[in-house]
Write a protein that holds these residues in place. Structure first.
Motif, PDB file in Angstrom:
ATOM      1  N   SER A  53       3.842   1.107   2.418  1.00 54.47           N
ATOM      2  CA  SER A  53       4.921   0.609   3.272  1.00 54.47           C
ATOM      3  C   SER A  53       4.363   0.112   4.591  1.00 54.47           C
ATOM      4  N   ALA A  54       5.230  -0.534   5.357  1.00 54.76           N
ATOM      5  CA  ALA A  54       4.826  -1.020   6.671  1.00 54.76           C
ATOM      6  C   ALA A  54       4.444   0.133   7.588  1.00 54.76           C
ATOM      7  N   ALA A  55       5.135   1.263   7.429  1.00 59.92           N
ATOM      8  CA  ALA A  55       4.870   2.411   8.305  1.00 59.92           C
ATOM      9  C   ALA A  55       3.471   2.972   8.108  1.00 59.92           C
TER      10      ALA A  55
ATOM     11  N   PRO B  74       1.260  -9.479   9.282  1.00 58.92           N
ATOM     12  CA  PRO B  74       1.845  -9.877   7.993  1.00 58.92           C
ATOM     13  C   PRO B  74       3.150 -10.644   8.183  1.00 58.92           C
ATOM     14  N   GLU B  75       3.492 -11.452   7.202  1.00 56.24           N
ATOM     15  CA  GLU B  75       4.750 -12.189   7.253  1.00 56.24           C
ATOM     16  C   GLU B  75       5.916 -11.365   6.706  1.00 56.24           C
ATOM     17  N   ARG B  76       5.629 -10.399   5.868  1.00 56.63           N
ATOM     18  CA  ARG B  76       6.638  -9.481   5.345  1.00 56.63           C
ATOM     19  C   ARG B  76       6.260  -8.064   5.769  1.00 56.63           C
ATOM     20  N   PRO B  77       7.221  -7.204   6.087  1.00 54.66           N
ATOM     21  CA  PRO B  77       6.900  -5.862   6.587  1.00 54.66           C
ATOM     22  C   PRO B  77       6.043  -5.034   5.626  1.00 54.66           C
ATOM     23  N   ASP B  78       6.457  -4.932   4.361  1.00 53.36           N
ATOM     24  CA  ASP B  78       5.682  -4.139   3.400  1.00 53.36           C
ATOM     25  C   ASP B  78       4.543  -4.988   2.841  1.00 53.36           C
ATOM     26  N   PRO B  79       3.336  -4.433   2.800  1.00 47.77           N
ATOM     27  CA  PRO B  79       2.174  -5.222   2.382  1.00 47.77           C
ATOM     28  C   PRO B  79       2.284  -5.843   0.998  1.00 47.77           C
ATOM     29  N   ILE B  80       2.872  -5.129   0.010  1.00 45.74           N
ATOM     30  CA  ILE B  80       2.954  -5.709  -1.328  1.00 45.74           C
ATOM     31  C   ILE B  80       3.907  -6.901  -1.345  1.00 45.74           C
ATOM     32  N   ASP B  81       4.972  -6.844  -0.563  1.00 46.16           N
ATOM     33  CA  ASP B  81       5.885  -7.984  -0.459  1.00 46.16           C
ATOM     34  C   ASP B  81       5.199  -9.166   0.214  1.00 46.16           C
ATOM     35  N   ASP B  82       4.323  -8.865   1.158  1.00 46.47           N
ATOM     36  CA  ASP B  82       3.573  -9.915   1.840  1.00 46.47           C
ATOM     37  C   ASP B  82       2.669 -10.641   0.843  1.00 46.47           C
ATOM     38  N   PHE B  83       1.976  -9.864  -0.011  1.00 49.08           N
ATOM     39  CA  PHE B  83       1.112 -10.478  -1.022  1.00 49.08           C
ATOM     40  C   PHE B  83       1.925 -11.321  -2.004  1.00 49.08           C
ATOM     41  N   ASP B  84       2.994 -10.748  -2.535  1.00 49.42           N
ATOM     42  CA  ASP B  84       3.802 -11.458  -3.529  1.00 49.42           C
ATOM     43  C   ASP B  84       4.369 -12.760  -2.967  1.00 49.42           C
ATOM     44  N   SER B  85       4.783 -12.730  -1.702  1.00 53.48           N
ATOM     45  CA  SER B  85       5.389 -13.921  -1.113  1.00 53.48           C
ATOM     46  C   SER B  85       4.365 -15.029  -0.859  1.00 53.48           C
TER      47      SER B  85
ATOM     48  N   HIS C 192      -3.741 -12.894   3.462  1.00 52.29           N
ATOM     49  CA  HIS C 192      -3.026 -11.640   3.216  1.00 52.29           C
ATOM     50  C   HIS C 192      -4.000 -10.480   3.364  1.00 52.29           C
ATOM     51  N   CYS C 193      -3.547  -9.378   3.994  1.00 58.87           N
ATOM     52  CA  CYS C 193      -4.338  -8.156   4.092  1.00 58.87           C
ATOM     53  C   CYS C 193      -3.531  -7.004   3.488  1.00 58.87           C
ATOM     54  N   ASP C 194      -4.234  -6.073   2.831  1.00 58.19           N
ATOM     55  CA  ASP C 194      -3.557  -5.065   2.010  1.00 58.19           C
ATOM     56  C   ASP C 194      -2.976  -3.879   2.770  1.00 58.19           C
ATOM     57  N   GLY C 195      -3.290  -3.754   4.065  1.00 59.17           N
ATOM     58  CA  GLY C 195      -2.747  -2.638   4.832  1.00 59.17           C
ATOM     59  C   GLY C 195      -3.483  -1.329   4.624  1.00 59.17           C
TER      60      GLY C 195
END
Length: 211
Positions: free
Chosen positions: A87-89, A99-110, A177-180
């Motif tokens: 998660s972003a937290a 990131p462009e999306r808060p949660d890293p996996i959503d950022d990758f997918d987008s 994209h970075c995985d967090g």
């Protein structure tokens, strides 16, 4: 007239008897063999049966234990999954990255645009196939550690000739994209544009076993 009625009655009695006998024979007959036995599954020590996990019916080429397919058989290329912080937290990033999306996996997918598969790179038999995200990217997955991941799985490819071949996977992202999971850009980030996501993996096409 009596004789005709007797013959008709006898015939009527014989027909059900024949049906019962036929049904009984069908019920006890051995089942017909499957004309298309299932392909050998790709099983790895860490991930288990990948065919079952991802509902793939064709032979998988991907991890090291899964580098063989049969002549005249279609096959599928699987690239390693991309995992991220949950998660972003919990995410941490290299300095300067947002990131462009808060949660890293959503950022990758987008940011994922497409995957390109190159077979027999640098040879006269070289083939290239590019598929958009909707054709290859599987999302909403979680590893044994609970972390989310996405994975690119190709559509089935046509059979190749007998012998040794190679296959490499390229990804195209519309932005970095970075995985967090860390702060080292070289280890935790993927670049914008098209880049090699896997090595050029060798695999064998062998004759299909008989019997």
């Amino acid at each position: 007239m009596k004789r005709a009625r007797c013959l008709a009655a006898a015939a009527a009695a014989v027909v059900p008897s024949l049906l019962v006998a036929a049904l009984g024979s069908a019920a006890t007959a051995a089942p017909l063999p499957d004309p298309k036995p299932p392909v050998p599954h790709c099983v790895t020590p860490s991930d288990g049966d990948l065919n079952e996990l991802f509902d793939v019916k064709d032979r998988i080429i991907g991890p090291a234990p899964c580098r063989e397919t049969y002549a005249k058989a279609k096959w599928v290329r699987i690239a390693p999954g991309w995992g991220t912080a949950p998660s972003a937290a919990e995410a941490v990033y290299p300095a300067g990255y947002t990131p462009e999306r808060p949660d890293p996996i959503d950022d990758f997918d987008s940011k994922f645009v497409s995957a390109t598969y190159i077979h027999d790179l640098g040879t006269p038999q070289e083939q290239r196939f590019t598929y958009k995200k909707s054709r290859v990217l599987r999302t909403g997955l979680f590893g044994p550690d609970g972390r989310p991941y996405s994975i690119a799985i190709s559509p089935p490819f046509k059979a190749l000739d007998l012998g040794t071949h190679t296959t490499i996977v390229l990804f195209t992202l519309k932005a970095q994209h970075c995985d967090g999971l860390g702060t080292v850009e070289e280890e935790n980030c993927l670049p914008a544009g098209t880049f090699e996501y896997t090595g050029n993996a060798p695999f064998e096409v062998v004759p299909k076993p008989t019997g």
